[in-house]
Design a protein around this motif. Structure first.
Motif, PDB file in Angstrom:
ATOM      1  N   GLY A 176      48.086  -9.521 -10.803  1.00  0.00           N
ATOM      2  CA  GLY A 176      46.790  -9.686 -10.522  1.00  0.00           C
ATOM      3  C   GLY A 176      46.549  -9.941  -8.839  1.00  0.00           C
ATOM      4  N   PHE A 177      47.810  -9.798  -8.075  1.00  0.00           N
ATOM      5  CA  PHE A 177      47.671  -9.960  -6.709  1.00  0.00           C
ATOM      6  C   PHE A 177      48.410  -8.663  -6.106  1.00  0.00           C
ATOM      7  N   SER A 178      48.275  -8.531  -4.824  1.00  0.00           N
ATOM      8  CA  SER A 178      48.972  -7.333  -4.073  1.00  0.00           C
ATOM      9  C   SER A 178      49.262  -7.755  -2.720  1.00  0.00           C
ATOM     10  N   ILE A 179      50.184  -7.437  -2.047  1.00  0.00           N
ATOM     11  CA  ILE A 179      50.580  -7.776  -0.750  1.00  0.00           C
ATOM     12  C   ILE A 179      50.262  -6.407   0.191  1.00  0.00           C
ATOM     13  N   VAL A 180      49.530  -6.342   1.119  1.00  0.00           N
ATOM     14  CA  VAL A 180      49.347  -5.175   1.976  1.00  0.00           C
ATOM     15  C   VAL A 180      49.842  -5.632   3.515  1.00  0.00           C
ATOM     16  N   VAL A 181      50.852  -4.942   3.843  1.00  0.00           N
ATOM     17  CA  VAL A 181      51.171  -5.079   5.242  1.00  0.00           C
ATOM     18  C   VAL A 181      50.427  -3.950   6.267  1.00  0.00           C
ATOM     19  N   VAL A 182      49.715  -4.251   7.135  1.00  0.00           N
ATOM     20  CA  VAL A 182      49.086  -3.085   8.024  1.00  0.00           C
ATOM     21  C   VAL A 182      49.538  -3.330   9.245  1.00  0.00           C
ATOM     22  N   ALA A 183      50.132  -2.306   9.900  1.00  0.00           N
ATOM     23  CA  ALA A 183      50.364  -2.225  11.345  1.00  0.00           C
ATOM     24  C   ALA A 183      48.957  -2.259  12.352  1.00  0.00           C
ATOM     25  N   GLU A 184      48.946  -2.781  13.364  1.00  0.00           N
ATOM     26  CA  GLU A 184      47.615  -2.789  13.918  1.00  0.00           C
ATOM     27  C   GLU A 184      47.341  -1.352  14.561  1.00  0.00           C
ATOM     28  N   GLY A 185      48.151  -0.525  14.644  1.00  0.00           N
ATOM     29  CA  GLY A 185      47.891   1.004  15.015  1.00  0.00           C
ATOM     30  C   GLY A 185      47.475   1.954  13.836  1.00  0.00           C
ATOM     31  N   ALA A 186      47.464   1.387  12.653  1.00  0.00           N
ATOM     32  CA  ALA A 186      47.137   1.973  11.495  1.00  0.00           C
ATOM     33  C   ALA A 186      45.792   2.702  11.353  1.00  0.00           C
ATOM     34  N   LYS A 187      45.832   4.276  11.026  1.00  0.00           N
ATOM     35  CA  LYS A 187      44.719   4.958  10.978  1.00  0.00           C
ATOM     36  C   LYS A 187      44.436   5.345   9.280  1.00  0.00           C
ATOM     37  N   SER A 188      43.067   5.541   9.361  1.00  0.00           N
ATOM     38  CA  SER A 188      42.589   6.224   8.097  1.00  0.00           C
ATOM     39  C   SER A 188      42.532   7.564   8.316  1.00  0.00           C
ATOM     40  N   LEU A 189      42.141   8.476   7.438  1.00  0.00           N
ATOM     41  CA  LEU A 189      42.446   9.812   7.517  1.00  0.00           C
ATOM     42  C   LEU A 189      41.697  10.492   8.645  1.00  0.00           C
ATOM     43  N   ASP A 190      40.356   9.760   9.158  1.00  0.00           N
ATOM     44  CA  ASP A 190      39.804  10.370  10.183  1.00  0.00           C
ATOM     45  C   ASP A 190      40.520  10.141  11.581  1.00  0.00           C
ATOM     46  N   GLY A 191      41.841   9.478  11.481  1.00  0.00           N
ATOM     47  CA  GLY A 191      42.504   9.554  12.737  1.00  0.00           C
ATOM     48  C   GLY A 191      41.914   8.372  13.650  1.00  0.00           C
ATOM     49  N   ALA A 238      48.914 -15.624  -2.692  1.00  0.00           N
ATOM     50  CA  ALA A 238      48.486 -14.581  -3.406  1.00  0.00           C
ATOM     51  C   ALA A 238      48.613 -14.542  -4.843  1.00  0.00           C
ATOM     52  N   GLU A 239      49.605 -14.875  -5.183  1.00  0.00           N
ATOM     53  CA  GLU A 239      49.959 -14.942  -6.856  1.00  0.00           C
ATOM     54  C   GLU A 239      49.050 -16.088  -7.441  1.00  0.00           C
ATOM     55  N   SER A 240      49.142 -17.294  -6.730  1.00  0.00           N
ATOM     56  CA  SER A 240      48.346 -18.273  -7.265  1.00  0.00           C
ATOM     57  C   SER A 240      46.710 -18.101  -7.426  1.00  0.00           C
ATOM     58  N   HIS A 241      46.140 -17.581  -6.370  1.00  0.00           N
ATOM     59  CA  HIS A 241      44.897 -17.245  -6.584  1.00  0.00           C
ATOM     60  C   HIS A 241      44.608 -15.623  -7.116  1.00  0.00           C
ATOM     61  N   HIS A 242      45.483 -14.957  -7.509  1.00  0.00           N
ATOM     62  CA  HIS A 242      45.188 -13.411  -7.850  1.00  0.00           C
ATOM     63  C   HIS A 242      44.366 -12.747  -6.776  1.00  0.00           C
ATOM     64  N   ARG A 243      44.865 -12.732  -5.926  1.00  0.00           N
ATOM     65  CA  ARG A 243      44.135 -12.193  -4.634  1.00  0.00           C
ATOM     66  C   ARG A 243      44.993 -11.010  -3.926  1.00  0.00           C
ATOM     67  N   VAL A 244      44.260 -10.299  -3.042  1.00  0.00           N
ATOM     68  CA  VAL A 244      45.043  -9.129  -2.288  1.00  0.00           C
ATOM     69  C   VAL A 244      45.194  -9.820  -0.848  1.00  0.00           C
ATOM     70  N   MET A 245      46.440  -9.913  -0.440  1.00  0.00           N
ATOM     71  CA  MET A 245      46.710 -10.744   1.001  1.00  0.00           C
ATOM     72  C   MET A 245      46.985  -9.542   1.689  1.00  0.00           C
ATOM     73  N   ILE A 246      46.243  -9.327   2.789  1.00  0.00           N
ATOM     74  CA  ILE A 246      46.647  -8.295   4.043  1.00  0.00           C
ATOM     75  C   ILE A 246      47.138  -9.153   5.135  1.00  0.00           C
TER      76      ILE A 246
END
Ligand code: F6P
Length: 361
Positions: free
Chosen positions: A227-242, A170-178
């Protein structure tokens, strides 16, 4: 007087199952002189009378092995068992057949190793008169009556290692990695691996996320020179619409919904809002496979030994459980049907927020 016990592993596999089996067989056969019958592929083996008689050598060399030497299944519910005949599918209650099989084999007590589904059936068999002891298993760590289920810590370690590896690219490529991790409706794996791996954003089912706030966090980091960020998302994560993202429905499974795909969904949204290149890794079943960590080997051994001790003391209808530093037991009735989820204002979430992690809230 107990002479012969039975054991099975049910539900999705996880690291440490073999370590529990080893502890059960060694304690039962060597310490107490019991015979041990192992049923294959979870409840399917009990219904179909598919079993093996353990010899002590059968559990040699399996302490560090992933999976389960007995096989497992997260589809078969003996109280509503799928039968296909002449192209037609029907579901039948075959629990009486299980009771007959157990009594024909002269089994004096059963150890049932599994998550909420397996243990719910264990409770129902106990109500029918079967002498059972449950052992809590799942990488999701979502059982309410024990501090930790075995397998969880290994899954967290696997996910943490993945985050560590994503960091450098992520750091090398200045990307967001999920990184999308498992956990069903509980965010434990995402939360603990996210904290351990230094994630910038952690999204869990217990805290609905606002994608604009997630994007804002990433842009703030960029403006601060990261320039980079790491996002960890649980498979059950939900947006505000639930809404959760469902990957598939396994219609003959007691718990038919299979989650998955939220990582790709938020990747598209993040890329669109921030303009930063975003990539997704779905860790999937890697979290369930491979060698258990030393912590899980020890916990599995403690649970396996305790389960045999419970049978020996004729304490039936219970699940072995970790409370503080001690292994104790709780009634199966209390142990099932309620999920242990992350408290949105609990200590782990608070410390993560203190060190700058965003939850999209
Ligand atoms: O409950 C364990 C688990 O790995 C969950 O985290 C995941 O949602 C599910 O099982 C996956 O099930 P399957 O192996 O049927 O894809």
């Amino acid at each position: 007087m107990i002479k012969r016990i039975g054991v099975l592993t049910g539900g999705g596999d996880c690291p440490g199952l073999n370590a529990v089996l080893r502890a059960v067989v060694k304690t039962a056969m060597v310490k107490y002189g019991y015979e041990v019958i192992g049923f294959r592929d979870g409840y399917r083996g009990l219904v179909m009378n598919d079993y093996m008689k353990f010899k002590p050598g059968d559990v040699s060399g399996i302490l560090d092995k992933g999976g389960t030497i007995l096989g497992t299944s997260n589809r078969d519910n003996p109280f509503s068992f799928r039968i296909e005949k002449d192209g037609k599918v029907e579901y039948k209650d075959l629990s009486e057949r299980v009771m007959d099989n157990v009594s024909m084999l002269e089994i004096d007590g059963m150890i049932l190793i599994g998550g909420d589904g397996t243990l719910t059936s264990a409770r129902d068999f106990f109500s029918k008169g079967l002498k059972v002891v449950g052992v809590p298993k799942t990488i999701d760590n979502d059982l309410c009556s024990t501090q930790v289920t075995f397998g969880f810590m290994t899954a967290v370690e696997t996910a943490t290692e993945a985050i560590d590896k994503l960091h450098s690219t992520a750091e090398s490529h200045h990307r967001v990695m999920i990184l999308e991790v498992m956990g069903r409706y509980a965010g434990w794996i995402a939360l603990e691996a996210g904290i351990a791996g230094g994630a910038d954003v952690i999204l869990i089912p217990e805290i609905p996320y606002d994608i604009d706030k997630v994007a804002k966090k990433i842009i703030e980091r960029k403006n601060a020179g990261k320039g980079f960020s790491i996002v960890v998302v649980a498979e059950g994560a939900k947006s505000l619409d639930g809404q959760v993202v469902v990957r598939k429905v396994v219609s003959d499974s007691p718990d038919p919904v299979r989650l998955g795909g939220v990582g790709n969904k938020i990747a598209d949204e993040i890329e669109k809002i921030t303009g930063i290149e975003t990539r997704v890794t779905v860790l999937g079943h890697l979290q369930r496979g491979g060698r258990p960590t030393p912590y899980d080997r020890i916990l599995s051994t403690r649970y396996g030994v305790a389960a045999v001790e419970m049978l020996h003391e004729e304490r039936f209808g219970v699940m072995v459980s970790l409370q503080g530093d001690e292994i104790t037991c709780v009634s199966l009735e209390d142990a099932v049907g309620r999920l242990k989820t992350v408290a949105p204002d609990g200590e782990l979430v608070r410390i993560a927020k203190s060190v700058g992690v965003g939850f999209g809230d």
